[in-house]
Scaffold this motif. Structure first.
Motif, PDB file in Angstrom:
ATOM      1  N   TRP A  78       0.791  -1.220  -0.026  1.00 35.67           N
ATOM      2  CA  TRP A  78       0.051  -0.176   0.099  1.00 35.67           C
ATOM      3  C   TRP A  78       0.873   1.242  -0.028  1.00 35.67           C
ATOM      4  O   TRP A  78       0.578   2.241  -0.725  1.00 35.67           O
ATOM      5  CB  TRP A  78      -0.821  -0.027   1.312  1.00 35.67           C
ATOM      6  N   GLN A 114      -8.909   2.761  -4.293  1.00 35.65           N
ATOM      7  CA  GLN A 114      -8.900   3.214  -3.039  1.00 35.65           C
ATOM      8  C   GLN A 114      -7.753   4.444  -2.552  1.00 35.65           C
ATOM      9  O   GLN A 114      -7.629   4.629  -1.438  1.00 35.65           O
ATOM     10  CB  GLN A 114      -9.090   2.541  -1.807  1.00 35.65           C
ATOM     11  N   CYS A 115      -7.393   5.143  -3.631  1.00 35.35           N
ATOM     12  CA  CYS A 115      -6.359   6.100  -3.223  1.00 35.35           C
ATOM     13  C   CYS A 115      -6.991   7.619  -3.771  1.00 35.35           C
ATOM     14  O   CYS A 115      -7.702   7.676  -4.878  1.00 35.35           O
ATOM     15  CB  CYS A 115      -5.206   5.847  -4.214  1.00 35.35           C
ATOM     16  N   THR A 157      -2.956   9.588  -0.328  1.00 40.55           N
ATOM     17  CA  THR A 157      -3.522   8.557   0.708  1.00 40.55           C
ATOM     18  C   THR A 157      -4.281   7.394   0.172  1.00 40.55           C
ATOM     19  O   THR A 157      -5.226   7.563  -0.671  1.00 40.55           O
ATOM     20  CB  THR A 157      -4.504   9.387   1.597  1.00 40.55           C
ATOM     21  N   CYS A 158      -3.707   6.275   0.415  1.00 45.66           N
ATOM     22  CA  CYS A 158      -4.471   5.179   0.037  1.00 45.66           C
ATOM     23  C   CYS A 158      -4.772   4.178   1.305  1.00 45.66           C
ATOM     24  O   CYS A 158      -4.173   4.047   2.209  1.00 45.66           O
ATOM     25  CB  CYS A 158      -3.382   4.129  -1.053  1.00 45.66           C
ATOM     26  N   GLU A 159      -6.055   3.759   1.132  1.00 46.99           N
ATOM     27  CA  GLU A 159      -6.314   2.902   2.457  1.00 46.99           C
ATOM     28  C   GLU A 159      -7.260   1.824   1.780  1.00 46.99           C
ATOM     29  O   GLU A 159      -7.880   1.561   0.969  1.00 46.99           O
ATOM     30  CB  GLU A 159      -7.391   4.043   3.228  1.00 46.99           C
ATOM     31  N   THR A 160      -7.552   0.667   2.875  1.00 47.82           N
ATOM     32  CA  THR A 160      -8.071  -0.562   2.670  1.00 47.82           C
ATOM     33  C   THR A 160      -8.816  -0.802   3.927  1.00 47.82           C
ATOM     34  O   THR A 160      -8.590  -0.319   4.988  1.00 47.82           O
ATOM     35  CB  THR A 160      -7.397  -1.382   2.236  1.00 47.82           C
ATOM     36  N   CYS A 201     -12.369   2.395   7.405  1.00 47.25           N
ATOM     37  CA  CYS A 201     -11.533   3.269   8.411  1.00 47.25           C
ATOM     38  C   CYS A 201     -12.581   4.387   9.010  1.00 47.25           C
ATOM     39  O   CYS A 201     -12.018   5.115   9.675  1.00 47.25           O
ATOM     40  CB  CYS A 201     -10.460   4.148   7.204  1.00 47.25           C
ATOM     41  N   CYS A 219      -8.567  -1.359   9.630  1.00 45.53           N
ATOM     42  CA  CYS A 219      -8.204  -0.238   8.464  1.00 45.53           C
ATOM     43  C   CYS A 219      -6.745  -0.366   8.229  1.00 45.53           C
ATOM     44  O   CYS A 219      -6.046  -0.491   9.340  1.00 45.53           O
ATOM     45  CB  CYS A 219      -8.734   1.070   8.982  1.00 45.53           C
ATOM     46  N   ARG A 277      -4.320   2.615   6.373  1.00 41.78           N
ATOM     47  CA  ARG A 277      -4.165   3.725   5.796  1.00 41.78           C
ATOM     48  C   ARG A 277      -2.633   3.990   5.506  1.00 41.78           C
ATOM     49  O   ARG A 277      -1.794   4.234   6.497  1.00 41.78           O
ATOM     50  CB  ARG A 277      -4.830   4.901   6.478  1.00 41.78           C
ATOM     51  N   ASN A 311       0.179   7.026   3.877  1.00 39.48           N
ATOM     52  CA  ASN A 311       0.395   8.361   3.099  1.00 39.48           C
ATOM     53  C   ASN A 311       1.617   8.583   2.655  1.00 39.48           C
ATOM     54  O   ASN A 311       2.524   7.982   3.017  1.00 39.48           O
ATOM     55  CB  ASN A 311      -0.081   9.411   4.047  1.00 39.48           C
TER      56      ASN A 311
END
Length: 161
Positions: free
Chosen positions: A64, A110-111, A135-138, A141, A148, A150, A152
Motif C-alpha cells: 500500500w 482506494q487512493c 492517501t491509500c486505504e483499505t 476506516c 483499516c 491507511r 500516506n
C-alpha cells in the motif's frame, strides 16, 4: 542350599524390591514430561503464528505504501501537465486543480491525491513548488474498531518557467 546362594537370592530380592520401590515413586513422571513438551510446542507454535502475522502485515503495508507513492508521483505529473499545458499558454498555479482522482485501475484502488502549487518569483524567474500528497486505504476506516490500513506518501516537485 549353600550359604552363597542364599546371599545371592537375598541380594536379588532386595534389588527387585528396591526397583519396584523406585518404580512406584516414578509413576506419573512421563505424564508430567509429556504435558511439559506439549506446552513448549504450543508456545513455539503460537510464537511462529505471531511472527507470520507480523510479516503479513508488513508486506501489506509495503504494497500500500508503494501504491501511495505511485499515486503521489502520478498526481505530481498531472499537476505539471496542468501547469505547463501543451498549447504553450501562460503557466499559473490557478490551472492546477486541488485534488486529483486517480483512474480506476488495480494499482490506484482506494487512493486519493491532494495537490498544492506555490509560486515563488526570484529575479524575474518564477518557480513553482508542487506538492502531491496521496492517501491509500483499505478496510473500514470510518469506524474506530474497523480493520483499516491507511498509508500516506508525499512528493514535492520544483519546476520553473
Amino acid at each position: 542350599m549353600s550359604p552363597n546362594k542364599n546371599r545371592r537370592a537375598n541380594r536379588t530380592n532386595r534389588a527387585f524390591r528396591g526397583f519396584s520401590y523406585c518404580q512406584e515413586k516414578q509413576r506419573g513422571s512421563a505424564l508430567v514430561i509429556g504435558i511439559f513438551v506439549i506446552t513448549v510446542m504450543f508456545l513455539m507454535a503460537s510464537a511462529l503464528i505471531n511472527v507470520l502475522e507480523d510479516a503479513d502485515k508488513q508486506v501489506n503495508l509495503e504494497v500500500w505504501g508503494t501504491r501511495a507513492l505511485f499515486a503521489a508521483n502520478s498526481g505530481a505529473d498531472r499537476a505539471l501537465a496542468q501547469l505547463f499545458p501543451l498549447d504553450g499558454s501562460a503557466s499559473s498555479c490557478t490551472n492546477v486543480s486541488v485534488t486529483w482522482t486517480p483512474p480506476v485501475a488495480p494499482g490506484f484502488h482506494q487512493c486519493s491525491v491532494v495537490l498544492t502549487c506555490t509560486p515563488t518569483t526570484v529575479a524575474s524567474v518564477t518557480r513553482f513548488l508542487i506538492t502531491s500528497a496521496a492517501t491509500c486505504e483499505t478496510g473500514d476506516c470510518s469506524s474506530v474498531n474497523g480493520n483499516c490500513l491507511r498509508v500516506n506518501r508525499q512528493v514535492e516537485v520544483e519546476a520553473r518557467d
